[in-house]
Write an enzyme that holds these catalytic residues in place. Structure first.
Site, PDB file in Angstrom:
ATOM      1  N   GLY A 107     -24.672  -5.145 -16.256  1.00 14.40           N
ATOM      2  CA  GLY A 107     -24.358  -5.189 -14.830  1.00 14.40           C
ATOM      3  C   GLY A 107     -25.607  -4.932 -14.025  1.00 14.40           C
ATOM      4  O   GLY A 107     -26.675  -4.643 -14.586  1.00 14.40           O
ATOM      5  N   LYS A 108     -25.531  -5.043 -12.740  1.00 10.01           N
ATOM      6  CA  LYS A 108     -26.676  -4.740 -11.878  1.00 10.01           C
ATOM      7  C   LYS A 108     -26.182  -4.760 -10.446  1.00 10.01           C
ATOM      8  O   LYS A 108     -25.180  -5.416 -10.138  1.00 10.01           O
ATOM      9  CB  LYS A 108     -27.750  -5.832 -12.037  1.00 10.01           C
ATOM     10  CG  LYS A 108     -29.132  -5.372 -11.641  1.00 10.01           C
ATOM     11  CD  LYS A 108     -29.838  -4.692 -12.817  1.00 10.01           C
ATOM     12  CE  LYS A 108     -31.201  -4.170 -12.456  1.00 10.01           C
ATOM     13  NZ  LYS A 108     -31.880  -3.568 -13.607  1.00 10.01           N
ATOM     14  N   SER A 109     -26.868  -4.073  -9.570  1.00  8.90           N
ATOM     15  CA  SER A 109     -26.558  -4.264  -8.157  1.00  8.90           C
ATOM     16  C   SER A 109     -27.831  -4.353  -7.351  1.00  8.90           C
ATOM     17  O   SER A 109     -28.919  -4.013  -7.823  1.00  8.90           O
ATOM     18  CB  SER A 109     -25.608  -3.197  -7.614  1.00  8.90           C
ATOM     19  OG  SER A 109     -25.787  -1.982  -8.240  1.00  8.90           O
TER      20      SER A 109
END
Ligand code: NAD
Length: 420
Positions: A107-109
């Site tokens: 994931g990443k933001s």
């Protein structure tokens, strides 16, 4: 930047190169699932900042895969971050977790803002606003963020506080975020883990190539969390740091830079610029200066088809995510430059994040000595596995790492079974 070398295009090119290596082992539909992100959310944050006005910031949360576990990946704060960059980074996290052997997905933001233009108070407000907006994603069993470019330990502390506050609890139950201050449930050695991991992988590569760390030279691009620690750790292992850059400038000193003094200068001024112990040179030119090891530890697309043919380093240790374009990779492979790929080289951070996750879940406490020993073991073990696979299968190191990583995720997809 051309669309050809967008971070997402590069991540997909690396994935597409890997699929033929695994085609005899899995059905095409498994690869099709992994070619795209599972979920991409766009948030519009509107915190009220210290000027009394509400400001709009875009933010993105992306989950590439949760087959191995909760999506894991840092929060990037940068003025030019896009949802496609965040998707590429989320995809890379899936491979990194699978390769280094932690039960996390990718994931990443991203938060579209320039941290250098925000006061500490406004940055905290923005981080709290992001936490509120992303709360339906951030959870120990859904998505567990960490620091990335533009965010740090203090920001992670504010996220933990925002979550426990919203729950009316003194603390959170389980690990919602890693890379927190140690006093708030963080783990000693997490902040240094990525840079230290880079130095461990570099020394393993040197041993393999018959090079001695003592007296060898290194250039480090980026003097943030990863770059500054990698430089220090390489120096501890006997290397001489002859070049360093940050976004404001670059320094070269063939006799070796005095890191202790450089740290003091950066503490005072916030940049390496103005440090007089080295020659100020152009940041791009620094990458082409003579050295044994080049550590890109800043941002993506720094080693391209334009400079891959002239870089003098024998080893490129990718502290940053995606610093080398696929075209540059081909040139470096032909020139027999040993590239330690990002999904291996900078995986020490997520490995120690996993230790933080287990520590918090089990309400245990680990010492820095334990953390460092486990990091050393895991990095050397996985380096050896990737190197062996590269030799046995006659693959470039990145391809060997990708082969092992994608294979693990595909195997887990098959093991979980068909979705209704
Ligand atoms: P950071 O924000 O702490 O530091 C970034 C550094 O790079 C700063 O010194 C900045 O001035 C410099 N920089 C930016 N653009 C540059 C340019 N064009 N030329 C030279 N210097 C430049 O970020 P960080 O956490 O150290 O992350 C650096 C890289 O490492 C990123 O690609 C990130 O995704 C990757 N990474 C970080 C971690 C982690 O644990 N922090 C883990 C894995 C990978």
């Amino acid at each position: 930047m051309s669309k050809k070398n967008s971070m997402l295009a590069n991540a997909l090119a690396n994935f597409d190169k890997t699929v033929p290596l695994l085609r005899s082992e899995f059905h095409d539909d498994v690869f099709e699932r992994l070619r795209f992100c599972k979920e991409r959310s766009e948030l519009r944050l509107a915190p009220q900042l210290s000027d009394g006005k509400s400001h709009v910031f875009m933010a993105y949360v992306v989950e590439h895969s949760n087959t191995l576990g909760a999506a894991k990946g840092g929060i990037r704060m940068a003025p030019d971050v896009t949802i496609d960059d965040v998707s590429a980074l989320a995809m890379e996290m899936s491979w990194k977790c699978a390769l280094i052997g932690v039960p996390f997905g990718g994931g990443k933001s991203g938060i579209v803002a320039d941290p250098s233009k925000l006061s500490a108070f406004d940055k905290e407000t923005l981080i709290r606003s992001f936490t509120r907006g992303a709360l339906r994603h951030i959870h120990p069993l859904v998505y567990v963020p960490a620091p990335d470019m533009g965010t740090n330990e203090a920001d992670m502390g504010h996220i933990k506080d925002a979550i426990s506050y919203s729950q009316g609890l003194a603390t959170t139950q389980g690990c919602y975020i890693t890379g927190k201050p140690v006093l708030l449930g963080g783990i000693p050695g997490r902040r240094e883990a990525t840079g230290r991991g880079v130095s461990i992988a570099t020394v393993e590569a040197m041993k393999m190539l018959g090079m001695k760390p003592k007296g060898a030279t290194a250039i480090v691009q980026g003097f943030g969390n990863v770059g500054s620690v990698a430089a220090m750790a390489l120096e501890e292992k006997g290397l001489k740091i002859v070049g360093i850059s940050d976004v404001y400038g670059a320094l070269y000193n063939e006799k070796g830079l005095d890191l202790k003094k450089l740290f003091e200068h950066v503490k005072k001024t916030g940049t390496i610029k103005g440090f007089t112990d080295g020659k100020a040179i152009d940041g791009r030119a620094l990458l082409e200066c003579p050295c044994d090891v080049l550590v890109p530890a800043a941002t993506a697309n720094q080693i391209t088809e334009e400079n891959a043919g002239i870089i003098k380093a024998k080893i490129i240790a990718e502290g940053a995510n995606g610093p080398t374009t696929p075209e540059a990779d081909d040139i470096l492979e032909k020139r027999k430059v040993f590239v330690i790929p990002d999904i291996l080289c900078n995986a020490g951070g997520v490995y120690v994040s996993y230790l933080e996750y287990t520590q918090e879940t089990q309400q245990e406490q680990m010492t820095e000595v334990e953390v460092r020993a486990r990091l050393e073991n895991r990095m050397t073990e996985k380096f050896a596995l990737v190197a062996k696979t590269a030799t046995e299968r006659k693959l470039h190191v990145r391809q060997a790492a990708m082969y092992l990583a994608v294979k693990n995720v595909c195997t887990a997809i098959v093991a979980r079974g068909a979705l209704p």
